[in-house]
Write a protein that holds these residues in place. Structure first.
Motif, PDB file in Angstrom:
ATOM      1  N   GLU A 138      23.866  37.788  44.690  1.00 49.00           N
ATOM      2  CA  GLU A 138      22.513  38.299  44.927  1.00 49.00           C
ATOM      3  C   GLU A 138      21.956  37.722  46.223  1.00 49.00           C
ATOM      4  OE1 GLU A 138      18.682  38.894  42.109  1.00 49.00           O
ATOM      5  OE2 GLU A 138      19.159  36.805  42.570  1.00 49.00           O
ATOM      6  N   GLU A 139      22.165  36.417  46.428  1.00 49.37           N
ATOM      7  CA  GLU A 139      21.660  35.776  47.640  1.00 49.37           C
ATOM      8  C   GLU A 139      22.336  36.330  48.892  1.00 49.37           C
ATOM      9  OE1 GLU A 139      22.126  31.600  47.186  1.00 49.37           O
ATOM     10  OE2 GLU A 139      20.682  31.451  45.534  1.00 49.37           O
ATOM     11  N   ALA A 140      23.609  36.734  48.770  1.00 49.20           N
ATOM     12  CA  ALA A 140      24.349  37.267  49.922  1.00 49.20           C
ATOM     13  C   ALA A 140      24.000  38.717  50.202  1.00 49.20           C
ATOM     14  CB  ALA A 140      25.843  37.127  49.682  1.00 49.20           C
ATOM     15  N   GLY A 141      23.251  39.355  49.306  1.00 44.22           N
ATOM     16  CA  GLY A 141      22.834  40.729  49.530  1.00 44.22           C
ATOM     17  C   GLY A 141      23.795  41.783  49.031  1.00 44.22           C
ATOM     18  N   LEU A 142      24.774  41.395  48.204  1.00 43.69           N
ATOM     19  CA  LEU A 142      25.694  42.380  47.639  1.00 43.69           C
ATOM     20  C   LEU A 142      24.933  43.312  46.708  1.00 43.69           C
ATOM     21  CD1 LEU A 142      28.789  40.105  46.921  1.00 43.69           C
ATOM     22  CD2 LEU A 142      28.471  41.740  48.803  1.00 43.69           C
ATOM     23  N   GLN A 143      25.392  44.578  46.634  1.00 39.33           N
ATOM     24  CA  GLN A 143      24.674  45.581  45.858  1.00 39.33           C
ATOM     25  C   GLN A 143      25.610  46.327  44.918  1.00 39.33           C
ATOM     26  OE1 GLN A 143      22.550  48.242  48.489  1.00 39.33           O
ATOM     27  NE2 GLN A 143      21.579  46.559  49.622  1.00 39.33           N
ATOM     28  N   ILE A 144      25.023  46.895  43.870  1.00 37.62           N
ATOM     29  CA  ILE A 144      25.783  47.740  42.956  1.00 37.62           C
ATOM     30  C   ILE A 144      26.312  48.944  43.737  1.00 37.62           C
ATOM     31  CG2 ILE A 144      25.617  49.244  40.939  1.00 37.62           C
ATOM     32  CD1 ILE A 144      23.522  47.335  39.822  1.00 37.62           C
ATOM     33  N   GLY A 145      27.593  49.245  43.560  1.00 40.13           N
ATOM     34  CA  GLY A 145      28.202  50.359  44.281  1.00 40.13           C
ATOM     35  C   GLY A 145      29.016  49.929  45.479  1.00 40.13           C
ATOM     36  N   ASP A 146      28.866  48.679  45.917  1.00 45.26           N
ATOM     37  CA  ASP A 146      29.668  48.172  47.039  1.00 45.26           C
ATOM     38  C   ASP A 146      31.148  48.189  46.649  1.00 45.26           C
ATOM     39  OD1 ASP A 146      27.437  47.738  48.553  1.00 45.26           O
ATOM     40  OD2 ASP A 146      27.386  45.568  48.281  1.00 45.26           O
ATOM     41  N   LEU A 147      31.996  48.764  47.510  1.00 42.06           N
ATOM     42  CA  LEU A 147      33.432  48.836  47.268  1.00 42.06           C
ATOM     43  C   LEU A 147      34.102  47.638  47.928  1.00 42.06           C
ATOM     44  CD1 LEU A 147      35.668  50.754  46.077  1.00 42.06           C
ATOM     45  CD2 LEU A 147      35.970  51.589  48.429  1.00 42.06           C
ATOM     46  N   ILE A 148      34.846  46.870  47.139  1.00 45.15           N
ATOM     47  CA  ILE A 148      35.493  45.662  47.658  1.00 45.15           C
ATOM     48  C   ILE A 148      36.778  46.062  48.384  1.00 45.15           C
ATOM     49  CG2 ILE A 148      36.553  43.461  47.044  1.00 45.15           C
ATOM     50  CD1 ILE A 148      34.689  43.373  44.613  1.00 45.15           C
ATOM     51  N   VAL A 149      36.818  45.797  49.695  1.00 48.64           N
ATOM     52  CA  VAL A 149      37.984  46.201  50.490  1.00 48.64           C
ATOM     53  C   VAL A 149      38.820  45.013  50.965  1.00 48.64           C
ATOM     54  CG1 VAL A 149      36.981  48.393  51.213  1.00 48.64           C
ATOM     55  CG2 VAL A 149      36.541  46.336  52.576  1.00 48.64           C
ATOM     56  N   LYS A 150      38.184  43.837  51.104  1.00 46.83           N
ATOM     57  CA  LYS A 150      38.938  42.641  51.514  1.00 46.83           C
ATOM     58  C   LYS A 150      38.394  41.404  50.797  1.00 46.83           C
ATOM     59  CE  LYS A 150      40.301  44.094  56.184  1.00 46.83           C
ATOM     60  NZ  LYS A 150      40.244  43.757  57.652  1.00 46.83           N
ATOM     61  N   ILE A 151      39.315  40.496  50.475  1.00 41.54           N
ATOM     62  CA  ILE A 151      38.937  39.196  49.914  1.00 41.54           C
ATOM     63  C   ILE A 151      39.639  38.130  50.741  1.00 41.54           C
ATOM     64  CG2 ILE A 151      38.949  37.702  47.889  1.00 41.54           C
ATOM     65  CD1 ILE A 151      39.136  40.201  46.159  1.00 41.54           C
ATOM     66  N   ASN A 152      38.861  37.302  51.404  1.00 34.98           N
ATOM     67  CA  ASN A 152      39.399  36.279  52.307  1.00 34.98           C
ATOM     68  C   ASN A 152      40.321  36.905  53.355  1.00 34.98           C
ATOM     69  OD1 ASN A 152      38.067  34.029  51.211  1.00 34.98           O
ATOM     70  ND2 ASN A 152      39.638  33.783  49.635  1.00 34.98           N
ATOM     71  N   GLY A 153      39.923  38.064  53.859  1.00 32.74           N
ATOM     72  CA  GLY A 153      40.675  38.723  54.927  1.00 32.74           C
ATOM     73  C   GLY A 153      41.857  39.533  54.468  1.00 32.74           C
ATOM     74  N   GLU A 154      42.211  39.482  53.194  1.00 30.66           N
ATOM     75  CA  GLU A 154      43.365  40.227  52.676  1.00 30.66           C
ATOM     76  C   GLU A 154      42.923  41.537  52.036  1.00 30.66           C
ATOM     77  OE1 GLU A 154      45.576  37.776  50.034  1.00 30.66           O
ATOM     78  OE2 GLU A 154      45.968  36.213  51.533  1.00 30.66           O
ATOM     79  N   ASP A 155      43.739  42.578  52.236  1.00 31.11           N
ATOM     80  CA  ASP A 155      43.418  43.903  51.695  1.00 31.11           C
ATOM     81  C   ASP A 155      43.286  43.842  50.177  1.00 31.11           C
ATOM     82  OD1 ASP A 155      43.176  46.863  51.931  1.00 31.11           O
ATOM     83  OD2 ASP A 155      44.996  46.773  50.706  1.00 31.11           O
ATOM     84  N   ALA A 156      42.200  44.435  49.642  1.00 33.10           N
ATOM     85  CA  ALA A 156      41.955  44.410  48.207  1.00 33.10           C
ATOM     86  C   ALA A 156      41.815  45.807  47.628  1.00 33.10           C
ATOM     87  CB  ALA A 156      40.687  43.602  47.922  1.00 33.10           C
ATOM     88  N   THR A 157      42.128  46.835  48.429  1.00 32.01           N
ATOM     89  CA  THR A 157      41.904  48.202  47.983  1.00 32.01           C
ATOM     90  C   THR A 157      42.877  48.647  46.897  1.00 32.01           C
ATOM     91  OG1 THR A 157      43.298  48.999  49.811  1.00 32.01           O
ATOM     92  CG2 THR A 157      40.906  48.902  50.188  1.00 32.01           C
ATOM     93  N   LYS A 158      44.011  47.959  46.768  1.00 26.59           N
ATOM     94  CA  LYS A 158      45.019  48.339  45.774  1.00 26.59           C
ATOM     95  C   LYS A 158      44.963  47.444  44.525  1.00 26.59           C
ATOM     96  CE  LYS A 158      46.686  51.328  48.734  1.00 26.59           C
ATOM     97  NZ  LYS A 158      46.430  52.776  48.561  1.00 26.59           N
ATOM     98  N   LEU A 159      44.060  46.484  44.523  1.00 21.30           N
ATOM     99  CA  LEU A 159      44.003  45.532  43.416  1.00 21.30           C
ATOM    100  C   LEU A 159      43.307  46.119  42.196  1.00 21.30           C
ATOM    101  CD1 LEU A 159      43.028  42.214  45.275  1.00 21.30           C
ATOM    102  CD2 LEU A 159      45.309  42.988  44.577  1.00 21.30           C
ATOM    103  N   LYS A 160      43.664  45.588  41.023  1.00 21.31           N
ATOM    104  CA  LYS A 160      43.021  45.964  39.776  1.00 21.31           C
ATOM    105  C   LYS A 160      41.830  45.035  39.505  1.00 21.31           C
ATOM    106  CE  LYS A 160      46.000  49.186  38.716  1.00 21.31           C
ATOM    107  NZ  LYS A 160      45.606  50.607  38.657  1.00 21.31           N
ATOM    108  N   ASN A 161      41.055  45.405  38.507  1.00 23.29           N
ATOM    109  CA  ASN A 161      39.879  44.606  38.135  1.00 23.29           C
ATOM    110  C   ASN A 161      40.218  43.138  37.930  1.00 23.29           C
ATOM    111  OD1 ASN A 161      37.638  46.189  38.252  1.00 23.29           O
ATOM    112  ND2 ASN A 161      37.252  46.227  36.056  1.00 23.29           N
ATOM    113  N   ALA A 162      41.237  42.889  37.104  1.00 21.54           N
ATOM    114  CA  ALA A 162      41.606  41.515  36.749  1.00 21.54           C
ATOM    115  C   ALA A 162      42.024  40.719  37.976  1.00 21.54           C
ATOM    116  CB  ALA A 162      42.731  41.525  35.718  1.00 21.54           C
TER     117      ALA A 162
END
Length: 244
Positions: free
Chosen positions: A130-154
């Motif tokens: 919330e403090e970082a300004g993330l919003q509902i509907g934001d699509l997660i595309v990278k985590i720590n610079g690595e592609d996350a578009t093919k990852l599952k929820n878990a």
């Protein structure tokens, strides 16, 4: 523990009988002397002692020094004399019984799998997300610079959680634009307090539980905002709330 309390009361009565005269019984059946003395001793040295509350405490401490394995039972015996909702729990019992209230360490988002990838379905109040300004509907595309578009929820959830105080860099896609934020992982407690304006001057407040300081803060904010809404009536919904 109840046996200990009874022993104290018995000792008090015995001492009073041995040291005080029997006294006379009045016509209404009450003693003029020794009964009042015994009652005073029980009141002074019993569980409801107000003038010297440390007498029983010291007695219990000495008992537990000799019988440390009985601390759990002794504490729960004492608490049972207060009310039916007070109890002492071991750390294991607390984690098992209150795990949903304890929360977790992370950035404070709920996730949802879509055909385009994992997107944010919830941003928890008072969280790093919330403090970082993330919003509902934001699509997660990278985590720590690595592609996350093919990852599952878990997989995404596992990468977002971690040790308290560590950071994770998150890139999300919002309306075709990529936004990168850094969130510090910390204890996240779900907020169990919500509200809704039902009609002009009528506010609905739902309190499912008070599981952390965040719940109290949320309730205080809602309550303090009522005058500015010219609230005339409040519907306080406590259904499903176990108390506490």
């Amino acid at each position: 523990m109840k046996k200990l309390a009874k022993r104290i009361a018995a000792l008090a009565m015995t001492a009073a009988m041995m040291t005080a005269s029997a006294g006379a019984i009045t016509q209404d059946g009450q003693s003029e002397t020794w009964f009042d003395g015994v009652w005073a001793l029980i009141d002074a040295f019993g569980l409801k002692a107000e003038h010297d509350p440390y007498v029983l405490q010291n007695y219990i401490n000495k008992y537990l020094e000799k019988h440390p394995d009985e601390m759990y039972d002794v504490l729960n015996d004492i608490l049972s004399l207060l009310d039916t909702h007070s109890m002492y729990l071991s750390s294991e019992e607390y984690s098992q019984g209150f795990s949903t209230l304890e929360g977790f360490v992370g950035i404070g988002v709920g996730l949802q799998e879509t055909e385009n990838g994992v997107q944010i379905a919830e941003v928890m109040r008072y969280s790093a997300a919330e403090e970082a300004g993330l919003q509902i509907g934001d699509l997660i595309v990278k985590i720590n610079g690595e592609d996350a578009t093919k990852l599952k929820n878990a997989d995404v959830a596992s990468k977002l959680r971690g040790e308290e105080g560590t950071s994770v860099k998150l890139t999300v896609r919002r309306y075709g634009r990529d936004i990168t934020v850094t969130c510090e992982r910390r204890q996240v407690n779900r907020v169990y307090v919500s509200n809704k304006t039902m009609a002009d001057g009528v506010e609905y407040i739902k309190v499912s539980a008070i599981g952390s300081q965040n719940d109290w803060s949320a309730f205080s904010e809602i309550w303090d905002s009522l005058p500015s809404k010219n609230t005339r009536a409040v519907i306080l919904d406590l259904r499903g709330n176990g108390g506490g």
